[in-house]
Enzyme design. Structure first.
Site, PDB file in Angstrom:
ATOM      1  N   TYR A   1     -69.918 -73.593 -24.303  1.00  0.00           N
ATOM      2  CA  TYR A   1     -70.133 -73.698 -25.758  1.00  0.00           C
ATOM      3  C   TYR A   1     -70.639 -72.364 -26.319  1.00  0.00           C
ATOM      4  O   TYR A   1     -70.029 -71.779 -27.218  1.00  0.00           O
ATOM      5  CB  TYR A   1     -71.140 -74.814 -26.023  1.00  0.00           C
ATOM      6  CG  TYR A   1     -71.380 -75.123 -27.493  1.00  0.00           C
ATOM      7  CD1 TYR A   1     -70.415 -75.802 -28.250  1.00  0.00           C
ATOM      8  CD2 TYR A   1     -72.578 -74.778 -28.112  1.00  0.00           C
ATOM      9  CE1 TYR A   1     -70.648 -76.113 -29.595  1.00  0.00           C
ATOM     10  CE2 TYR A   1     -72.813 -75.085 -29.444  1.00  0.00           C
ATOM     11  CZ  TYR A   1     -71.845 -75.757 -30.185  1.00  0.00           C
ATOM     12  OH  TYR A   1     -72.085 -76.064 -31.514  1.00  0.00           O
TER      13      TYR A   1
ATOM     14  N   LYS B   1     -68.442 -69.764 -28.663  1.00  0.00           N
ATOM     15  CA  LYS B   1     -68.837 -69.451 -30.052  1.00  0.00           C
ATOM     16  C   LYS B   1     -69.037 -67.944 -30.207  1.00  0.00           C
ATOM     17  O   LYS B   1     -68.696 -67.372 -31.249  1.00  0.00           O
ATOM     18  CB  LYS B   1     -70.118 -70.198 -30.422  1.00  0.00           C
ATOM     19  CG  LYS B   1     -69.962 -71.715 -30.524  1.00  0.00           C
ATOM     20  CD  LYS B   1     -69.185 -72.151 -31.748  1.00  0.00           C
ATOM     21  CE  LYS B   1     -69.181 -73.669 -31.927  1.00  0.00           C
ATOM     22  NZ  LYS B   1     -68.356 -74.127 -33.047  1.00  0.00           N
TER      23      LYS B   1
ATOM     24  N   ARG C   1     -86.354 -72.811 -31.297  1.00  0.00           N
ATOM     25  CA  ARG C   1     -85.288 -72.433 -32.229  1.00  0.00           C
ATOM     26  C   ARG C   1     -85.742 -72.644 -33.666  1.00  0.00           C
ATOM     27  O   ARG C   1     -86.149 -73.734 -34.040  1.00  0.00           O
ATOM     28  CB  ARG C   1     -84.036 -73.244 -31.954  1.00  0.00           C
ATOM     29  CG  ARG C   1     -82.857 -72.325 -31.904  1.00  0.00           C
ATOM     30  CD  ARG C   1     -81.576 -73.003 -31.755  1.00  0.00           C
ATOM     31  NE  ARG C   1     -81.125 -73.146 -30.396  1.00  0.00           N
ATOM     32  CZ  ARG C   1     -80.637 -74.279 -29.937  1.00  0.00           C
ATOM     33  NH1 ARG C   1     -80.589 -75.343 -30.672  1.00  0.00           N
ATOM     34  NH2 ARG C   1     -80.169 -74.327 -28.712  1.00  0.00           N
TER      35      ARG C   1
HETATM   36  P1  NAD Z   1     -68.818 -83.474 -34.391  1.00  0.00           P
HETATM   37  O1  NAD Z   1     -68.580 -83.682 -32.951  1.00  0.00           O
HETATM   38  O2  NAD Z   1     -69.330 -84.618 -35.180  1.00  0.00           O
HETATM   39  O3  NAD Z   1     -67.509 -82.932 -35.101  1.00  0.00           O
HETATM   40  C1  NAD Z   1     -66.550 -82.136 -34.474  1.00  0.00           C
HETATM   41  C2  NAD Z   1     -65.183 -82.676 -34.846  1.00  0.00           C
HETATM   42  O4  NAD Z   1     -64.177 -81.840 -34.254  1.00  0.00           O
HETATM   43  C3  NAD Z   1     -64.932 -84.087 -34.318  1.00  0.00           C
HETATM   44  O5  NAD Z   1     -64.400 -84.898 -35.344  1.00  0.00           O
HETATM   45  C4  NAD Z   1     -63.910 -83.891 -33.202  1.00  0.00           C
HETATM   46  O6  NAD Z   1     -63.112 -85.016 -33.003  1.00  0.00           O
HETATM   47  C5  NAD Z   1     -63.170 -82.672 -33.710  1.00  0.00           C
HETATM   48  N1  NAD Z   1     -62.480 -81.902 -32.666  1.00  0.00           N
HETATM   49  C6  NAD Z   1     -63.039 -81.390 -31.540  1.00  0.00           C
HETATM   50  N2  NAD Z   1     -62.103 -80.728 -30.822  1.00  0.00           N
HETATM   51  C7  NAD Z   1     -60.948 -80.814 -31.517  1.00  0.00           C
HETATM   52  C8  NAD Z   1     -59.628 -80.318 -31.302  1.00  0.00           C
HETATM   53  N3  NAD Z   1     -59.310 -79.615 -30.209  1.00  0.00           N
HETATM   54  N4  NAD Z   1     -58.676 -80.583 -32.228  1.00  0.00           N
HETATM   55  C9  NAD Z   1     -58.978 -81.299 -33.350  1.00  0.00           C
HETATM   56  N5  NAD Z   1     -60.212 -81.781 -33.602  1.00  0.00           N
HETATM   57  C10 NAD Z   1     -61.184 -81.548 -32.691  1.00  0.00           C
HETATM   58  O7  NAD Z   1     -69.816 -82.232 -34.478  1.00  0.00           O
HETATM   59  P2  NAD Z   1     -70.520 -81.574 -35.748  1.00  0.00           P
HETATM   60  O8  NAD Z   1     -71.969 -81.667 -35.536  1.00  0.00           O
HETATM   61  O9  NAD Z   1     -69.946 -82.109 -37.000  1.00  0.00           O
HETATM   62  O10 NAD Z   1     -70.100 -80.063 -35.567  1.00  0.00           O
HETATM   63  C11 NAD Z   1     -69.072 -79.488 -36.360  1.00  0.00           C
HETATM   64  C12 NAD Z   1     -68.997 -77.994 -36.074  1.00  0.00           C
HETATM   65  O11 NAD Z   1     -70.249 -77.380 -36.408  1.00  0.00           O
HETATM   66  C13 NAD Z   1     -68.738 -77.665 -34.604  1.00  0.00           C
HETATM   67  O12 NAD Z   1     -67.897 -76.531 -34.540  1.00  0.00           O
HETATM   68  C14 NAD Z   1     -70.107 -77.327 -34.069  1.00  0.00           C
HETATM   69  O13 NAD Z   1     -70.043 -76.458 -32.976  1.00  0.00           O
HETATM   70  C15 NAD Z   1     -70.756 -76.683 -35.280  1.00  0.00           C
HETATM   71  N6  NAD Z   1     -72.226 -76.776 -35.245  1.00  0.00           N
HETATM   72  C16 NAD Z   1     -72.857 -77.969 -35.490  1.00  0.00           C
HETATM   73  C17 NAD Z   1     -74.247 -78.013 -35.455  1.00  0.00           C
HETATM   74  C18 NAD Z   1     -75.012 -79.262 -35.775  1.00  0.00           C
HETATM   75  O14 NAD Z   1     -76.244 -79.246 -35.701  1.00  0.00           O
HETATM   76  N7  NAD Z   1     -74.421 -80.368 -36.171  1.00  0.00           N
HETATM   77  C19 NAD Z   1     -74.987 -76.870 -35.127  1.00  0.00           C
HETATM   78  C20 NAD Z   1     -74.291 -75.691 -34.849  1.00  0.00           C
HETATM   79  C21 NAD Z   1     -72.911 -75.645 -34.938  1.00  0.00           C
HETATM   80  N1  UDP Z   2     -83.647 -83.933 -26.270  1.00  0.00           N
HETATM   81  C1  UDP Z   2     -84.580 -84.890 -25.935  1.00  0.00           C
HETATM   82  N2  UDP Z   2     -84.169 -86.181 -25.846  1.00  0.00           N
HETATM   83  C2  UDP Z   2     -82.891 -86.574 -26.102  1.00  0.00           C
HETATM   84  C3  UDP Z   2     -81.947 -85.589 -26.457  1.00  0.00           C
HETATM   85  C4  UDP Z   2     -82.359 -84.270 -26.524  1.00  0.00           C
HETATM   86  O1  UDP Z   2     -85.755 -84.583 -25.696  1.00  0.00           O
HETATM   87  O2  UDP Z   2     -82.600 -87.785 -26.018  1.00  0.00           O
HETATM   88  C5  UDP Z   2     -84.095 -82.524 -26.409  1.00  0.00           C
HETATM   89  C6  UDP Z   2     -83.209 -81.504 -25.713  1.00  0.00           C
HETATM   90  O3  UDP Z   2     -83.626 -81.322 -24.375  1.00  0.00           O
HETATM   91  C7  UDP Z   2     -83.454 -80.276 -26.562  1.00  0.00           C
HETATM   92  C8  UDP Z   2     -83.692 -80.830 -27.957  1.00  0.00           C
HETATM   93  O4  UDP Z   2     -84.030 -82.198 -27.779  1.00  0.00           O
HETATM   94  O5  UDP Z   2     -84.626 -79.596 -26.154  1.00  0.00           O
HETATM   95  C9  UDP Z   2     -82.490 -80.717 -28.864  1.00  0.00           C
HETATM   96  O6  UDP Z   2     -81.386 -81.234 -28.171  1.00  0.00           O
HETATM   97  P1  UDP Z   2     -79.979 -81.507 -28.812  1.00  0.00           P
HETATM   98  O7  UDP Z   2     -79.106 -82.081 -27.754  1.00  0.00           O
HETATM   99  O8  UDP Z   2     -80.122 -82.259 -30.077  1.00  0.00           O
HETATM  100  O9  UDP Z   2     -79.398 -80.085 -29.254  1.00  0.00           O
HETATM  101  P2  UDP Z   2     -79.572 -78.578 -28.742  1.00  0.00           P
HETATM  102  O10 UDP Z   2     -80.411 -77.942 -29.780  1.00  0.00           O
HETATM  103  O11 UDP Z   2     -80.216 -78.524 -27.394  1.00  0.00           O
HETATM  104  O12 UDP Z   2     -78.176 -78.058 -28.701  1.00  0.00           O
END
Ligand code: NAD
Ligand code: UDP
Length: 338
Positions: A169, A173, A300
Site C-alpha cells: 500500500y 501510493k 499520525r
Molecule cells: P474503500 O475501500 O471504501 O473504497 C475504495 C473503492 O475502490 C471500493 O469501492 C473498491 O471496491 C474500489 N476498488 C478497489 N480496487 C479497484 C479496482 N481495481 N477497480 C475498480 N474499483 C476498485 O476505501 P476509502 O476509504 O473510500 O478509500 C478511497 C481512497 O482514498 C483509496 O485510494 C484510499 O487509499 C484513499 N485513502 C483513504 C483514507 C481513509 O482514511 N479513508 C486515507 C488515506 C487514503
Molecule cells: N486498531 C486497533 N483496533 C482495531 C483496528 C485498528 O487498535 O480493531 C489500531 C491499529 O493498530 C492502528 C490504529 O488503530 O494503530 C489505526 O488503524 P486503522 O486500521 O484504522 O488504520 P491505519 O491508520 O493503521 O492505516
C-alpha cells in the site's frame, strides 16, 4: 451542505470517480450529483458497497447524471468508449480513488493494491490527457510511514519500510505520487494529489476492519473493543464531510503538489475507546487487547498549514464525538443487513 467555490484553476463540470462505490468515492459522487453534475462511477466492488451505488441512484438529481460502470480499473479502460459524447465533453476531472484502503483488506489484496495505484493510476492519467481533464489521486498519510516528526508536513519525506506487509500500500501510493510528478514534468500536465489522513463516516464497509468502524460495530453488538498493542499509538480522525470539502477545493485549484487533508486533533487509540464509551454509557463496553500489527505507525497527525492557506477558508470543523454519532446512527440503520 458546504458550498464549494472554485479558487482558480478548473471548475468541476463533470467527473469520473474510480472507487465511486467506496466510502470516500460515494460521498464525492454525491457531492457532484447534488450540484447537478454528470458522474461516471467506476468500481469493481472489491471493498466498496453495491448499496452505496444504489443509494446514489436514488438521489433526486441522479436521473440522467449518474452512470455506473462495473470494471476493474487495473485493466485497460475500454469502457470509456461507452461514455456518451455529451457526458464525455463535460468531464473536467478524474478522481482516482479506487484502492483497498484498510490494512487487513489491502494485505489480503496485496497485488491488486500494488497495481491499482500504479497501472490503474496510469490508465487514469492517459485517459484524462485525451480529454484534457485533471486527475486528482487519493494519496495517503501512509506515505510518511512511521513518522519521526509530528505533526507531519508535506515536506517530510517519510520513514517507510519498503519490504514489509504494509509496503504494497505505502510504496504503491508513493509510486503513484512519483508517477504524477513525472507525468506533469514530462508531459506538461496539471494533475494533482491529496494526502488523506484517517477519515471515517457513514458508508464505510462495516467489515472494512479500520479502527473506527471496528469499534462502532463492536459497540453495536455489545462486544469488547479490540485495542491493538497498548493503545498508546495515535491517529487523527477526520469526518468525511470535511474531507470532501477539502478534495473539492484542491480539485478546483491550480495545485499540483501534495496537500495534507484531515483533522489535526490527535487521539491515542485509548482516547478513541473512551470517546466511544462516553457516547454509549449504557453499553458498559469492555476492552480486549490484541497484538499490535507489524509496522503499525506509532503516531499520525497532519500539519494542515498548507491546506488552510492554499484551500482557504477550508478547515476541518466536525468534532470526533459528533462525527462518531453520525456514523453510529448509519451503522445502526444497516444493522438488519449486516
Ligand atoms: P474503500 O475501500 O471504501 O473504497 C475504495 C473503492 O475502490 C471500493 O469501492 C473498491 O471496491 C474500489 N476498488 C478497489 N480496487 C479497484 C479496482 N481495481 N477497480 C475498480 N474499483 C476498485 O476505501 P476509502 O476509504 O473510500 O478509500 C478511497 C481512497 O482514498 C483509496 O485510494 C484510499 O487509499 C484513499 N485513502 C483513504 C483514507 C481513509 O482514511 N479513508 C486515507 C488515506 C487514503
Ligand atoms: N486498531 C486497533 N483496533 C482495531 C483496528 C485498528 O487498535 O480493531 C489500531 C491499529 O493498530 C492502528 C490504529 O488503530 O494503530 C489505526 O488503524 P486503522 O486500521 O484504522 O488504520 P491505519 O491508520 O493503521 O492505516
Amino acid at each position: 451542505m458546504t458550498q464549494h467555490k472554485a479558487i482558480s484553476g478548473t471548475p468541476i463540470t463533470g467527473a469520473i470517480v474510480t472507487g465511486g462505490a467506496g466510502f470516500i468515492g460515494s460521498h464525492l459522487c454525491e457531492s457532484l450529483l447534488r450540484k447537478g453534475l454528470p458522474v461516471v462511477l467506476v468500481d469493481n466492488f472489491c471493498t466498496g458497497l453495491r448499496d452505496n451505488a444504489e443509494t446514489l441512484k436514488q438521489h433526486a438529481k441522479a436521473k440522467s447524471n449518474l452512470h455506473v460502470v462495473e470494471a476493474d480499473v487495473i485493466e485497460p479502460w475500454s469502457w470509456v468508449d461507452k461514455i456518451s459524447p455529451g457526458i464525455r465533453s463535460k468531464i473536467s476531472h478524474v478522481f482516482h480513488f479506487a484502492s483497498p484502503a484498510s490494512p487487513p483488506l489491502y494485505q489480503d489484496m496485496a497485488f491488486a493494491t500494488l497495481w491499482v495505484n500504479t497501472t490503474g493510476l496510469n490508465h487514469a492519467l492517459e485517459f484524462a490527457d485525451t480529454i484534457k481533464a485533471r486527475v486528482v489521486f487519493a494519496s495517503t498519510s501512509e506515505i510518511y510511514g512511521d513518522p519521526e516528526i509530528s505533526p507531519q508536513p508535506e515536506s517530510f519525506w517519510g520513514n517507510v519500510n519498503s519490504f514489509g506487509v504494509r509496503s504494497c500500500y505505502d510504496e504503491a501510493k508513493r509510486f503513484g505520487e512519483a508517477l504524477i510528478f513525472t507525468h506533469n514534468w514530462k508531459k506538461k500536465t496539471q494533475h494533482g494529489l491529496v494526502r488523506i489522513f484517517n477519515t471515517y463516516g457513514p458508508r464505510m464497509n462495516p467489515h472494512d476492519g479500520r479502527v473506527v468502524v471496528n469499534f462502532l460495530m463492536q459497540a453495536l453488538r455489545s462486544e469488547p473493543l479490540t485495542v491493538f498493542g497498548d493503545g498508546s499509538q495515535t491517529r487523527s480522525f477526520c469526518y468525511i464531510d470535511d474531507l470532501v470539502d477539502g478534495i473539492w477545493r484542491y480539485a478546483e485549484s491550480e495545485l499540483t503538489t501534495p496537500v495534507n487533508l484531515g483533522n489535526d486533533r490527535e487521539f491515542s487509540i485509548l482516547e478513541l475507546v473512551e470517546t466511544v464509551k462516553k457516547m454509549l454509557p449504557e453499553k458498559k463496553l469492555k476492552v480486549e487487547f490484541q497484538d499490535l500489527p507489524k509496522d503499525d505507525p506509532k503516531q499520525r497527525r497532519p500539519d494542515l498549514q498548507l491546506a488552510k492557506k492554499e484551500l482557504a477558508p477550508w478547515q476541518p470543523s466536525i468534532q470526533l464525538a459528533d462525527g462518531l454519532k453520525l456514523m453510529y446512527a448509519w451503522l445502526e440503520q444497516q444493522h438488519e443487513s449486516i
